[in-house]
Scaffold this active site. Structure first.
Site, mmCIF file in Angstrom:
data_model
loop_
_atom_site.group_PDB
_atom_site.id
_atom_site.type_symbol
_atom_site.label_atom_id
_atom_site.label_comp_id
_atom_site.label_asym_id
_atom_site.label_seq_id
_atom_site.Cartn_x
_atom_site.Cartn_y
_atom_site.Cartn_z
ATOM 1 N N ARG A 46 0.841 -1.217 0.000
ATOM 2 C CA ARG A 46 0.000 0.000 0.000
ATOM 3 C C ARG A 46 0.871 1.260 0.000
ATOM 4 N NH1 ARG A 46 -1.852 1.955 4.466
ATOM 5 N NH2 ARG A 46 -2.418 -0.004 5.457
ATOM 6 N N ASP A 169 -6.570 18.461 -15.764
ATOM 7 C CA ASP A 169 -6.901 17.104 -16.204
ATOM 8 C C ASP A 169 -6.408 16.991 -17.651
ATOM 9 O OD1 ASP A 169 -8.116 14.793 -17.189
ATOM 10 O OD2 ASP A 169 -9.956 15.063 -16.027
ATOM 11 N N LYS A 194 -7.556 5.685 -19.910
ATOM 12 C CA LYS A 194 -7.832 6.100 -21.278
ATOM 13 C C LYS A 194 -6.596 5.917 -22.166
ATOM 14 C CE LYS A 194 -11.708 7.057 -19.266
ATOM 15 N NZ LYS A 194 -12.109 8.380 -18.797
#
Ligand SMILES: *Cc1c(COP(=O)(O)O)cnc(C)c1O
Length: 374
Positions: A46, A169, A194
């Site tokens: 983690r 973004d 994407k």
């Protein structure tokens, strides 16, 4: 190193057995040394893992940042920024912000963060919306689904005057075509789901920072303590996608330009939104800050929802599906995806142009536009 070289080598840590491609390290925990330390540099997955570190290295390299954090989704990456803001913070975001991110702000951060949704292309509107407690301007350019362009350098100028952080973004443009940090932005966000992953088979998100400041430390803490981290396999898949990113992006942009030009002249089409078209409102700004126009476009068909739906159901190569950035071409009626509150025109069709042969794509769209005829 130049972009193509960074994409192939910066995320590939060769180990002692000399395998050419970095293996997937599934171990969640790492052995301590005699002194109680961690000689391998990792403690628990983690907090850090070799595959994630490699992914973060290549992401920072591609965006020209000083560090990167990888997350399990684009929304988790955006969320880490919002979670790191001070209480009472006010943010400016575009009216056409990616709807998933907008829902995140409106649902999860309701009552915690105040957001003003404005038109970032209008600098006067931005200036007027700034308050003493404004701490972040969120840019998304090109935006979804109208491919609107925001002038990153101009927003950064304005933000600097007011001591406001700027995050961008960069999912649609990718670092191949646009580098917001070089234009003065503080943070870049990606849905690696994407174009970076590029094959529609792995979800992921990322943040890249210009400087390793105190805010970045908070983001690192959110990543490690909230734990929305990508698995080693997801990191491996994303790195694998990134290796071909610069070449894929050239193909996406070339095909998209061709399709945009074709649609522009089509009698069944009312308008085409693609930043590479001279007729696009953001053409000049896009030309200034982008080195290519990427593979996303949208268009308005003559008629309404019914005509648009008929067309997206008539293609055979373009698959009717959400998401974007994969090698396969996708088409969708955007307003139905965004739901009843969507301001997207009912006759708008959004296309993620893939890497199939351009003639097959044009033939497919051409026939679908004919099927739409009464
Ligand atoms: C997909 C997308 C996101 C969210 O990414 P997820 O991986 O789906 O969480 C954010 N911004 C843009 C522009 C996107 O296209």
């Amino acid at each position: 190193m130049k972009l193509e070289t960074i994409a192939i080598h910066a995320g590939n840590e060769i180990e002692s057995n000399r395998a050419v491609i970095q293996p997937i390290t599934l171990s969640t925990t790492f052995e301590r040394g005699e002194d109680g330390g961690y000689p391998g540099g990792f403690m628990y997955t983690r907090a850090g893992n070799p595959n994630r570190q490699s992914l973060e290295n290549v992401l920072a390299g591609l965006e020209g940042g000083s560090d990167a954090c990888a997350f399990s989704s684009g929304n988790a990456a955006g969320s880490a920024i919002f979670q790191s803001l001070d209480h009472g913070c006010h943010i400016l975001a575009p009216t056409d912000m990616y709807h998933g991110m907008r829902n995140l702000l409106n649902v999860v951060f309701e009552g915690i963060i105040e957001v003003s949704y404005i038109n970032l292309a209008d600098l006067q509107e931005v200036e007027n919306a700034i308050r003493p407690e404004t701490c972040l301007i969120w840019i998304e350019t090109p935006s979804n689904p109208l491919l609107s362009i925001t002038d990153i350098a101009a927003i950064v100028d304005l933000a600097k005057k007011h001591n406001i952080r700027v995050a961008c973004d960069n999912t649609f443009a990718t670092p191949v075509f646009q580098q917001p940090l070089a234009l003065g932005a503080d943070l870049v966000m990606h849905a690696t789901t994407k174009y970076l992953g590029g094959h529609s088979d792995v979800l992921g998100g990322a943040l890249v920072t210009r400087s390793k400041d105190l805010f970045w430390e908070k983001i690192r803490n959110v990543q490690e303590l909230s734990g929305a981290v990508p698995s080693p396999f997801d990191c491996y898949m994303t790195i694998r996608g990134i290796k071909t990113l610069p070449y894929r992006m050239r193909g996406h942009a070339e095909n998209a330009m061709n399709i945009a030009g074709y649609l522009l002249k089509h009698p069944r089409v009312e308008a085409v939104f693609y930043p590479g078209l001279e007729s696009h409102a953001g053409f000049a700004t896009a030309g200034k800050q982008m080195s290519g126009f990427s593979g996303m476009l949208s268009f308005l068909v003559k008629g309404g929802k019914e005509e648009a739906l008929r067309i997206v159901n008539a293609t055979t190569i373009f698959i009717q599906a959400s998401s974007l950035g994969g090698v396969e071409s996708l088409i969708e009626h955007r307003a139905s995806v965004e739901g009843p509150h969507s301001k997207t025109p009912q006759n708008l069709i959004r296309v993620s142009v893939g890497l199939e042969n351009i003639h097959d794509l044009l033939d497919d769209l051409g026939s679908a536009l004919q099927v739409g005829l009464k």
